[in-house]
Scaffold this motif. Sequence first.
Motif, short mmCIF file in Angstrom:
data_model
loop_
_atom_site.label_atom_id
_atom_site.label_comp_id
_atom_site.label_asym_id
_atom_site.label_seq_id
_atom_site.Cartn_x
_atom_site.Cartn_y
_atom_site.Cartn_z
N LEU A 189 4.56 100.47 98.00
CA LEU A 189 5.13 101.48 98.52
C LEU A 189 5.47 102.59 97.48
CD1 LEU A 189 7.65 99.71 101.17
CD2 LEU A 189 5.69 101.30 101.86
N ASN A 190 5.60 103.76 98.11
CA ASN A 190 6.08 104.98 97.11
C ASN A 190 7.41 105.26 97.26
OD1 ASN A 190 6.49 107.06 95.67
ND2 ASN A 190 5.25 108.37 96.96
N TRP A 191 8.14 104.74 96.54
CA TRP A 191 9.95 104.77 96.56
C TRP A 191 10.26 106.03 96.11
CZ3 TRP A 191 13.87 102.21 98.96
CH2 TRP A 191 13.52 101.08 99.52
N GLU A 240 7.90 95.96 77.75
CA GLU A 240 7.87 97.11 78.64
C GLU A 240 6.69 97.45 79.33
OE1 GLU A 240 9.51 100.61 76.64
OE2 GLU A 240 11.43 99.30 76.18
N LEU A 241 6.78 97.80 80.69
CA LEU A 241 5.36 97.95 81.41
C LEU A 241 5.88 99.18 82.51
CD1 LEU A 241 4.37 94.52 82.52
CD2 LEU A 241 3.22 95.82 81.12
N PRO A 242 4.88 100.17 82.72
CA PRO A 242 5.20 101.34 83.19
C PRO A 242 5.48 101.41 84.66
CG PRO A 242 2.74 101.24 82.70
CD PRO A 242 3.42 99.89 81.94
N TYR A 243 5.24 100.13 85.31
CA TYR A 243 5.33 99.72 86.86
C TYR A 243 6.63 98.80 87.02
CZ TYR A 243 1.93 96.19 85.37
OH TYR A 243 1.02 95.18 84.82
N MET A 263 10.16 98.66 92.24
CA MET A 263 9.89 99.64 92.96
C MET A 263 9.57 101.07 92.64
SD MET A 263 12.91 97.81 95.09
CE MET A 263 13.62 98.97 96.22
N ILE A 264 9.93 101.20 91.70
CA ILE A 264 9.68 102.75 91.06
C ILE A 264 8.72 102.41 89.76
CG2 ILE A 264 10.79 104.65 89.50
CD1 ILE A 264 11.69 104.62 92.43
N LYS A 265 7.72 103.23 89.97
CA LYS A 265 6.53 103.37 88.93
C LYS A 265 6.81 104.68 87.88
CE LYS A 265 5.01 100.08 91.59
NZ LYS A 265 5.79 99.48 92.83
N HIS A 266 6.29 104.57 86.74
CA HIS A 266 6.27 105.67 86.09
C HIS A 266 5.58 106.81 86.78
CE1 HIS A 266 5.42 108.59 82.69
NE2 HIS A 266 6.55 107.94 82.08
#
Length: 518
Positions: free
Chosen positions: A168-170, A224-227, A202-205
């Motif tokens: 989903l796009n949070w 660290e991962l951007p997603y 839930m939040i991606k870069h």
Amino acid sequence: MAWWRDAVVYQIYVRSFADSDGDGIGDLAGVRQRLPHLVDLGVDAIWLTPFYPSPMADGGYDVADHCGVDPLFGDLGDFDALLAEAHDAGLRVLVDIVPNHTSDRHPWFAEAVAAEPGSAERDRYLIRDGRGDGPPNDWESIFGGPAWTRLPDGQWYLHLFAPEQPDLNWRNPQVRADFRKVLAFWLDRGVDGFRIDVAHGMIKHPDLPDTGMHEQISLLGRGELPYFDQDEVHEIYRDWRALFDSYPGGRIGVAEAWASTQERLARYVRPDELHQAFNFALLEAPWSAAEFRQVITESLATTAQVGATTTWVLGNHDVQRPVTRYGDGETGLARARAAALLSFALPGSVYVYQGEELGLPEVLELPDEVRQDPIWTRSGGTDVGRDGCRVPLPWSGDEPPFGFGPGGSWLPAPREWADSTVEVQGAEPDSVLRLYRDALARRRELPALGDGELTWLDAPDGVLAFRREPGFTCATNLGDAPVALDLPGELLMSSDGLAAWTGELAPNTTIWLENRER
């Protein structure tokens, strides 16, 4: 004191706990029938894994309707009956919420696929144009392979897990509003809280940047991962906390969160966010006194900075069972018993995964044809996945499925579990089950245990020893030889069945001592 600060929570993997109707799959009515076991065990709350309508591409973590019950598990009437009976028995009930993704059969995703690029329906999910003939970036699925799948019109949708689980796009306000309604639906029915699946995801870069690496899963909890673990995710939990606080009775949120440091993990449990976050550091630590002490010290220090309590977790439905992880056989079982008694003595809250109270090992020899974990299928059979810790519980009898239900079981239990059933262990004074029952009863009675602080004591290499007031000492020998310890007190509990404290602690053993003079 808030109930959750030192609660013992028992995780129920619903499809493997107890089957009431003979279809070989555990269900909500089966859980209700077995509540007396949990009362006798002495836990304070239960956490139910997803029971919502689902195509079951990932054991129910691919949700098609967040406000219903899959017919495999019963209906809303069965849930309400379980909730009422659990409450009557003094047990609180947490349910799983899966906010990072839905099933690809969810109406929202069907609407998104049918809609035009750039539409409001598509904006519910992370659907993007590709680069050239490839996906938008190099992100990888946790289950293996690329994290993007192409739609018929050429756009790509993100799925950090299986393709059947679109993310989903949070950043979309409608997604946030709809999930608030989902939470309210279950809170209104009376649930005591939520275990939040992939709470860090839930939040991606916003730029969806490349990671520039393969095997990205290796960074989970270490880098660290951007997603994962983006700062904006905390806006969501501040909003959810306000909702939880608007209900009476201490409703809580528990984060399944992975972060690169203990400090970043502690951000999820700041006073205006969630109440608990799973602390996987002890679960991941090798069998070493130095490693255990470092994890315990860092965990207590970082949660104390934000006024939160620490959780202790040795297993769950995603990892190899402690008995096997600690060496298997008699050694693994002795270490698992010692680790459990140690964790029950630590400040904070404890989570117990079903079967740990029976000392069950991982089932390593499952026939390929019965495996259902998407990790197994997506790896082409090179990674056995998580089915080995999900084999249904043995309750009674001499033959599989050992009282799990009136029919068979969706995964076969090994015949040697005949000696490990609840029925057998309940009658054996030195069984793992009796150890858990006795330890949890004493944990509830002793004023030194539960929430609070500990003081480390000097101890030889390979030994952990700490004091909790008033007058309680815990010592664990993680070495491979007996150790002489100058610890005063009367023996309360021993993970190896020791009758009295003699001043010598056996290997792979934990003891509890009480000093009445203090």
